[in-house]
Motif scaffolding. Sequence first.
Motif, mmCIF file in Angstrom:
data_model
loop_
_atom_site.group_PDB
_atom_site.id
_atom_site.type_symbol
_atom_site.label_atom_id
_atom_site.label_comp_id
_atom_site.label_asym_id
_atom_site.label_seq_id
_atom_site.Cartn_x
_atom_site.Cartn_y
_atom_site.Cartn_z
ATOM 1 N N THR A 379 8.738 4.440 -8.362
ATOM 2 C CA THR A 379 9.212 2.764 -8.074
ATOM 3 C C THR A 379 8.099 1.617 -7.003
ATOM 4 O OG1 THR A 379 11.116 2.306 -6.844
ATOM 5 C CG2 THR A 379 11.444 3.483 -8.525
ATOM 6 N N LEU A 380 8.489 0.103 -7.735
ATOM 7 C CA LEU A 380 7.636 -0.475 -6.721
ATOM 8 C C LEU A 380 8.388 -0.578 -5.657
ATOM 9 C CD1 LEU A 380 6.993 -3.360 -9.031
ATOM 10 C CD2 LEU A 380 5.276 -2.352 -8.154
ATOM 11 N N TYR A 381 8.911 0.414 -5.248
ATOM 12 C CA TYR A 381 9.611 0.324 -3.363
ATOM 13 C C TYR A 381 8.527 0.921 -3.130
ATOM 14 C CZ TYR A 381 12.892 0.887 0.150
ATOM 15 O OH TYR A 381 13.365 0.030 1.380
ATOM 16 N N VAL A 382 7.914 1.597 -3.802
ATOM 17 C CA VAL A 382 6.743 2.962 -2.930
ATOM 18 C C VAL A 382 5.566 1.843 -2.081
ATOM 19 C CG1 VAL A 382 5.247 4.499 -2.838
ATOM 20 C CG2 VAL A 382 7.691 4.454 -3.675
ATOM 21 N N PRO A 383 5.137 1.373 -3.864
ATOM 22 C CA PRO A 383 4.167 -0.260 -3.663
ATOM 23 C C PRO A 383 4.570 -0.696 -2.473
ATOM 24 C CG PRO A 383 4.301 -0.073 -5.454
ATOM 25 C CD PRO A 383 4.983 1.279 -4.786
ATOM 26 N N GLY A 384 5.311 -1.311 -2.634
ATOM 27 C CA GLY A 384 6.578 -2.519 -1.268
ATOM 28 C C GLY A 384 6.171 -1.620 -0.138
ATOM 29 N N HIS A 385 6.464 -0.181 -0.273
ATOM 30 C CA HIS A 385 6.884 -0.410 1.406
ATOM 31 C C HIS A 385 5.176 0.081 2.296
ATOM 32 C CE1 HIS A 385 6.437 2.816 4.488
ATOM 33 N NE2 HIS A 385 5.754 3.481 3.650
ATOM 34 N N PHE A 386 4.047 0.365 1.208
ATOM 35 C CA PHE A 386 3.113 0.757 1.754
ATOM 36 C C PHE A 386 2.474 -0.506 2.241
ATOM 37 C CE2 PHE A 386 1.341 2.825 -2.251
ATOM 38 C CZ PHE A 386 0.693 1.063 -2.745
ATOM 39 N N HIS A 387 2.741 -1.850 1.197
ATOM 40 C CA HIS A 387 1.628 -2.318 1.478
ATOM 41 C C HIS A 387 2.476 -3.262 3.006
ATOM 42 C CE1 HIS A 387 -0.115 -2.585 -2.570
ATOM 43 N NE2 HIS A 387 -0.817 -3.533 -1.982
ATOM 44 N N GLY A 388 3.529 -2.550 3.665
ATOM 45 C CA GLY A 388 4.291 -3.528 4.712
ATOM 46 C C GLY A 388 3.702 -2.983 5.980
ATOM 47 N N THR A 389 2.917 -1.264 5.492
ATOM 48 C CA THR A 389 2.233 -0.694 6.384
ATOM 49 C C THR A 389 1.103 -0.814 6.389
ATOM 50 O OG1 THR A 389 1.949 1.611 5.135
ATOM 51 C CG2 THR A 389 3.597 1.479 6.972
ATOM 52 N N VAL A 390 0.155 -1.119 5.091
ATOM 53 C CA VAL A 390 -1.230 -0.843 5.274
ATOM 54 C C VAL A 390 -2.237 -2.037 5.028
ATOM 55 C CG1 VAL A 390 -3.777 -0.064 4.540
ATOM 56 C CG2 VAL A 390 -1.227 2.081 3.841
ATOM 57 N N VAL A 391 -1.318 -2.793 4.318
ATOM 58 C CA VAL A 391 -1.923 -4.488 4.789
ATOM 59 C C VAL A 391 -1.349 -5.391 5.713
ATOM 60 C CG1 VAL A 391 -2.108 -6.649 3.017
ATOM 61 C CG2 VAL A 391 -1.808 -3.931 2.058
ATOM 62 N N ALA A 392 -0.124 -5.313 6.095
ATOM 63 C CA ALA A 392 0.976 -6.063 7.093
ATOM 64 C C ALA A 392 0.183 -5.659 8.280
ATOM 65 C CB ALA A 392 2.377 -6.518 6.845
ATOM 66 N N GLY A 393 0.481 -4.260 8.282
ATOM 67 C CA GLY A 393 -0.412 -3.659 10.151
ATOM 68 C C GLY A 393 -1.747 -3.305 9.818
ATOM 69 N N THR A 394 -2.321 -2.385 9.441
ATOM 70 C CA THR A 394 -3.546 -1.995 9.696
ATOM 71 C C THR A 394 -4.949 -2.879 9.321
ATOM 72 O OG1 THR A 394 -3.562 0.112 9.077
ATOM 73 C CG2 THR A 394 -5.305 -0.086 9.317
#
Lengths: 558, 177
Positions: A379-394
């Motif tokens: 579901t869109l939860y997955v890209p929601g999660h990894f935008h939090g790690t890869v975009v907001a984080g990295t």
Amino acid sequence: MATVSEFRICPTTGLKVHSAAEKLIKANAVVAVVFLAIGGLFGLMVALTRWQAVHLLPADWFYLALTAHGFDVLLAWIIFFEIAVLYFASAILLNCRLAAPKVAWAAFWLMLIGALVANVAVLQGGSSVMFTSYVPMKAAPHFYLGLILFAVGALLGVAVFFGTLVIAKEEKTYEGSLPLVTFGAVTAAIIAVYTIASGAIILIPTFLWSIGLVSHIDTLMYKLVWWGMGHSSQQINVSAHVAVWYAIAALVLGAKPISEKVSRLAFLFYILFLQLASAHHLLAEPGLSAEWKVFNTSYAMYLAVLGSMIHGMTVPGSIEAAQRARGFNNGLFQWLRKAPWGNPAFSGMFLSLVMFGFIGGISGVVLGTEQINVMMHNTLYVPGHFHGTVVAGTTLAFMAITYLLVPLIFRREVMFPKLAKIQPYLFGLGVLGISVFMMGAGTLGVARRHWDMNFADAALTFDYPPAAFLMMALNGLSAVMAATGGLIFIVVVVGSVLFGKKVEGKIDLTGGAAVAKYGSAGTLKIPGTAVLVAVFFTCFVLYYFVNWKYLSELWPLR
Amino acid sequence: MAIQPPESRLWWKEPVAKVELIWVIVAFLWGLVMFFMMIYWHAAGKQNISSEAYRVDPASYQKKAEELAEKYKTGERAGIPIVKPPAGSDIYLIARLWQWWPIFELEKGKAYRLHISSLDWQHGFSLQPVNINLQVHPGYDFVQTITPKDKGEYTIVCNEYCGIGHHQMTGKIMVVD
């Protein structure tokens, strides 16, 4: 042996800077930013298409743009920048010449050609297979070839990094142990080796399959090995951006680690346990036992998560300790209020730290829980999660350190300081929205990688709840905000590098001297960080059990 | 500073601050709680994905599904048969470009052994609005024992990208008393 004239002495840090290393850092960083611009534009188009009222692109272009977005930002932008970080953490921080600059240039060109070939393949239209390219869906052969060339180039770059470490040790360019930031970079590089090996193991046969030399590739085996690359590459990012956090805290505030031992142990956990994480992409898959899933998705009882939770305290803790040593000692949070929030290097770094922990980190552990995953898989939860790690984080951390690389390596003043000052906030807030609203839509069941949530052309129709449409509209607005922040970043950085005023002499990064000592470990006081960590932990525990509660209401399944 | 070698050459002998040590211990214990929570749920929870799966040839899977559909067909919707198999039985769902086949009519509160497999590419079984999501592979027969809790019309959305018709790939499960 390098001659003296190949070095300059940095007037700000006193470090010896090797000119070949400096040129390579510049080249890799510039190309990285170009791919960020291209990939970011594709991302904006994807978000505007999923905003149902706008629905920008037709279906074929949507899937094409989504494939290009994944490749250009997740691989090209981040890995080019990481190669720059590796050269910086080895040659520059260790006062050393870079090993084999010619090999490093070969690495650069291989990566660039590979990235361009993959982009051409995607833009030709026959390779809209998504970043993951799950078989038996087939892309054009040069799509896989581009990825392979890119990976070989990256591996060469990693080899140059290791070679530089050997030279620094041989020529005794530093005393004692490696600096913590370089240690973090070593972590990233070690993970990169087995990441790229996994990629080779799966992409080479897939390439041969695409040209007809291999007849069959098992779909489950492909996913298992592919994620050995796909997830591990995210762990390169985590190691690299945590190293960047420490570097920025050191350069801007003169902070030093609270305890070398604990911070290094946390990096070691990454090396030992992160590779298991590829399992959490396979929790909804047939053919794997529950025991295998539980052990691996927990990274062997969450020891790698422990590593991140440790950094989550030690990074802000070192900042608090440095600020208190400087006299900001009133109450719990004066050290935080008086932090240099107007310096985009600091604000970007701190926003990256907070959002990586609260958004990317917590959601990642919940999503990677064996049973809870069934409510969120794909579901869109997955890209929601990894935008939090890869975009907001990295991405945000890399943007933040760029504000220091411009004066230190490119030796130019940052142009448009007022725009630069708001940039991390604008981008950070946009990414926060992207993550949260996609997670919200995912909780409501909305599928990822899906062109039409109205199902207008489907034989059997279905309506998602109205709240899901609202989430996607807010996601679109957030993407516009993030894209604006991204555009400002590119304008500021490109403008500064090309037209910025040349920097002469020493630059004042710290606004004060580096902190020599925090006092002995027994008397160290970081109560503000302790409160922040307690808030984080409370959110984590609550959110974790709320999701178990949701799961208990699901249809029984066994 | 973190960009310089540690001041003390014997940095591993320096004591760890108390607040740091406490957090490392708390975080480690929390990891153990989360780990054992998954095992606990296998014992006490009702929502655990089965790991029952078989290698299957797509053609023979299709044959099984078609035989079942023919035997228990009760109607048709949009050209797709509506099938009402007996409660507790094995039911076979086909995923293919770009359709879920057939439509099942199931009884509320009764368990069914739901088989899912793809005849071509990978697909994603996403049952809405319940929000149960499973990956569907060609060549693997994935078996879940599923018990519908509420009556109504449920939609299967495909949530694994499967080419240009991906967003048209929907199916239905009807739950009746």
